[in-house]
Design a protein around this motif. Structure first.
Motif, PDB file in Angstrom:
ATOM      1  N   UNK A 189      -5.824  29.843  57.777  1.00  0.00           N
ATOM      2  CA  UNK A 189      -6.176  30.174  58.683  1.00  0.00           C
ATOM      3  C   UNK A 189      -6.459  31.755  58.809  1.00  0.00           C
ATOM      4  N   UNK A 190      -7.506  32.363  59.217  1.00  0.00           N
ATOM      5  CA  UNK A 190      -7.884  33.640  59.551  1.00  0.00           C
ATOM      6  C   UNK A 190      -8.053  33.969  60.841  1.00  0.00           C
ATOM      7  N   UNK A 191      -8.049  35.134  61.314  1.00  0.00           N
ATOM      8  CA  UNK A 191      -8.332  35.538  62.687  1.00  0.00           C
ATOM      9  C   UNK A 191      -9.404  36.644  62.178  1.00  0.00           C
ATOM     10  N   UNK A 192     -10.671  36.640  63.348  1.00  0.00           N
ATOM     11  CA  UNK A 192     -11.675  37.572  63.026  1.00  0.00           C
ATOM     12  C   UNK A 192     -12.040  38.070  64.198  1.00  0.00           C
ATOM     13  N   UNK A 193     -11.869  39.331  64.136  1.00  0.00           N
ATOM     14  CA  UNK A 193     -12.607  40.182  65.605  1.00  0.00           C
ATOM     15  C   UNK A 193     -14.099  40.688  65.313  1.00  0.00           C
ATOM     16  N   UNK A 194     -15.019  40.047  65.641  1.00  0.00           N
ATOM     17  CA  UNK A 194     -16.400  40.700  65.490  1.00  0.00           C
ATOM     18  C   UNK A 194     -16.934  41.471  66.625  1.00  0.00           C
ATOM     19  N   UNK A 195     -17.915  42.441  66.225  1.00  0.00           N
ATOM     20  CA  UNK A 195     -18.274  43.290  67.137  1.00  0.00           C
ATOM     21  C   UNK A 195     -19.278  42.591  67.717  1.00  0.00           C
ATOM     22  N   UNK A 196     -19.691  43.019  69.014  1.00  0.00           N
ATOM     23  CA  UNK A 196     -20.814  42.446  69.859  1.00  0.00           C
ATOM     24  C   UNK A 196     -22.186  42.685  69.434  1.00  0.00           C
ATOM     25  N   UNK A 197     -22.886  42.402  68.636  1.00  0.00           N
ATOM     26  CA  UNK A 197     -24.188  42.574  67.906  1.00  0.00           C
ATOM     27  C   UNK A 197     -25.289  42.237  68.658  1.00  0.00           C
TER      28      UNK A 197
END
Length: 438
Positions: free
Chosen positions: A39-47
Motif C-alpha cells: 500500500x502507498x499513500x499519495x498526495x496529489x496536487x489540485x491540477x
C-alpha cells in the motif's frame, strides 16, 4: 505550478521547518525500507478545475496501477493553499505520504530539508533513466550539482491568451509580441469598463513568476551566482515596476485585479471582461468556465524586443509539477514502481492530456496529441525560451517576501498612490532584509 495558489509561509517558520532534522515518510520510523510493499499513500496536487475533477482523472489510473502490480494507492488531492504547509509539517513530524506532488519551484527548498529521496543514478534507472526527461524540466528539480529531489510529472509554460471576440470588437488583428505592443494594444482594448489584461495582484506565486521573467529580460536573476538575495539591482527594480505599471501607469489592468488571488482573472477572461491573460496551460480552466476552444487564441508571451529565446529574451519560467518520494518511506520499491508508472510514456499522455499540460518525458511529448496550436506554443516555449526559477534553498521565502512586495505595490496602484522607482526599490529592500543572512 498549475492552478497557482499563494502558498504563503512566514520566512522564519519556513526556515525553521527546512533546517529541522527530517524524519518524514509514509509512517513514523523506518529508513527507506520495504516492510509495507502492498500500500502507498499519495498526495496529489489540485491540477483540475476542482478536487473532484482530479479524483475522476486519477482514480482510474491508480486502479490500473493496482491491477498491474498489486500495489494499492490511497489518494488524497491536496489544495494548493494547503499543500506546502502540509509538506513542511510532514518533513518534521514523520507523518506524511509515501509519494507526493510538489510545485517544481519548491524543489530546492524541500531538498534542503533532507526529507526527500535523492534521485541518484540507481533511482533514476529504476524508473527508466534520467535521459527520458526533457532538460528544461530537470532544471527545476533541485540545486545544480546535487542529485535531484524530485522528478518532473507535468510541465507547463506561460503564454499570452487572448479573447478573439474582444480583439475583433476592438479592431485588433493579432496578439502583441512585445511589451510596448501589449500596452498599445491594451489601450485600444480598455474601454466600456473592460480591462485589457488580467493579473492576480494578491497571488504571491504568480507575482513571482511574472517579475522573474521580466527580471531576466532586464538582466536580473534576483539571486547572485553564489545564492545570495539580490532584490534591489536596477534590473530587478525595473522588472517589478514594469509589471505593476500595467495598472499604475499604463492603465490597462482594472484596479480590482489588485485583490485577485484565486484565478479570478481567468473567470474575467472567460466572461469577456478581460481581453488577455498571461497564464500557464489555461485551456482546461477555460473549458471548465464554459468557453469553447475557438473563442480564444494563444501566443508566445511578450519580450522587450525581437523574438523569444534565452537570456534577455526569456518569456516564461519553467512551470510544472514534480513527483517526490519521502526518503524514510517503508515502501521504497513500491514507490519507485509508482513513479515509473506515472512517468511512463502511456500514462504521461493520458495525464497531461487530461490537464492540458505538456509531458516532461521526451517520447510522450512527441505524441501528436501535444501538437495542437495551443500546446505547440507551450512546448516550444519550454524548449527554447523558458528559464527555471533560482534553485536555491531560500526560493520559497523569495516567493513570499517579494511576492508580498509586489502585492503591496498593486494595492498602492489600485488606491491611486504613486508607484515610483524609489517606492519599488524601498519595497524590495524591505523584502531583502527579511531573507536569511548568508
Amino acid at each position: 505550478m498549475r492552478r497557482i495558489r499563494a502558498a504563503v509561509v512566514g520566512a522564519a517558520t519556513l526556515s525553521l521547518a527546512l533546517t529541522a532534522t527530517a524524519c518524514g515518510g509514509g509512517s513514523a520510523g523506518g529508513s527507506g525500507s520495504n516492510s509495507e510493499p502492498g500500500t502507498l499513500t499519495y498526495w496529489a496536487s489540485n491540477q483540475g478545475a476542482s478536487i473532484e475533477v482530479d479524483k475522476k482523472v486519477l482514480q482510474p489510473e491508480l486502479d490500473k496501477f493496482e491491477k498491474e502490480t498489486g500495489i494499492k494507492v490511497k489518494l488524497e488531492v491536496v489544495p494548493w493553499s494547503d499543500l506546502l504547509n502540509r509538506i513542511l509539517t510532514a518533513t518534521t513530524s514523520g507523518q506524511g505520504p509515501d509519494v507526493l506532488n510538489i510545485g517544481n519551484t519548491w524543489s530546492a527548498s524541500l531538498q534542503s530539508s533532507g526529507a526527500l529521496l535523492p534521485w541518484d543514478t540507481k533511482n533514476f534507472e529504476a524508473i527508466g533513466g534520467k535521459d527520458r526527461f526533457v532538460e528544461s524540466a530537470l532544471g527545476s528539480t533541485g540545486v545544480s550539482g546535487q542529485d535531484p529531489a524530485a522528478v518532473p510529472l507535468y510541465s507547463m509554460a506561460y503564454a499570452l491568451y487572448y479573447n478573439k471576440k474582444m480583439f475583433r470588437d476592438a479592431g485588433v488583428e493579432k496578439p502583441p509580441t512585445t511589451w510596448d505592443e501589449l500596452v498599445t494594444t491594451g489601450k485600444r482594448l480598455s474601454k466600456d469598463g473592460k480591462g485589457a489584461i488580467g493579473v492576480e495582484g494578491s497571488n504571491l506565486s504568480n507575482n513571482i513568476h511574472q517579475v522573474f521573467v521580466l527580471g531576466k529580460q532586464h538582466g536580473a536573476d534576483f539571486f547572485t551566482p553564489d545564492g545570495k538575495a539580490d532584490f534591489t539591482s536596477d534590473g530587478a527594480v525595473a522588472a517589478v515596476k514594469q509589471y505593476v505599471d500595467l495598472m499604475a501607469a499604463d492603465k490597462i489592468v482594472a484596479p480590482g485585479n489588485a485583490e485577485y488571488a484565486q484565478n479570478q482573472s481567468l473567470s474575467d477572461f472567460a466572461k469577456d471582461r478581460t481581453a488577455m491573460v498571461l497564464w500557464q496551460t489555461a485551456s482546461a480552466t477555460f473549458e471548465a468556465q464554459g468557453m469553447n476552444d475557438d473563442e480564444w487564441g494563444v501566443a508566445a508571451a511578450p519580450v522587450q524586443s525581437g523574438a523569444p529565446g534565452s537570456g534577455r529574451s526569456t518569456n516564461s519560467m519553467v512551470a510544472g509539477i514534480n513527483m517526490a518520494v519521502f526518503k524514510n518511506t517503508r515502501n521504497t520499491d513500491s514507490a519507485l514502481k509508482f513513479v515509473k508508472f506515472m512517468t511512463g510514456d502511456a500514462e504521461q499522455k493520458i495525464l497531461n492530456t487530461a490537464y492540458g499540460s505538456i509531458p516532461p518525458v521526451k517520447a510522450a511529448q512527441q505524441d501528436p496529441a501535444f501538437d495542437t496550436p495551443a500546446l505547440a506554443v507551450l512546448r516550444d516555449t519550454l524548449a527554447t525560451s523558458a528559464s527555471a526559477l533560482p534553485q536555491v534553498p531560500e526560493e520559497s521565502q523569495f516567493e513570499t517576501v517579494v511576492g508580498t512586495a509586489v502585492k503591496e505595490l498593486f494595492a498602492d496602484a489600485a488606491a491611486g498612490r504613486p508607484v515610483t522607482t524609489a517606492s519599488v526599490r524601498a519595497k524590495l529592500e524591505k523584502a531583502q532584509q527579511q531573507m536569511p543572512k548568508k
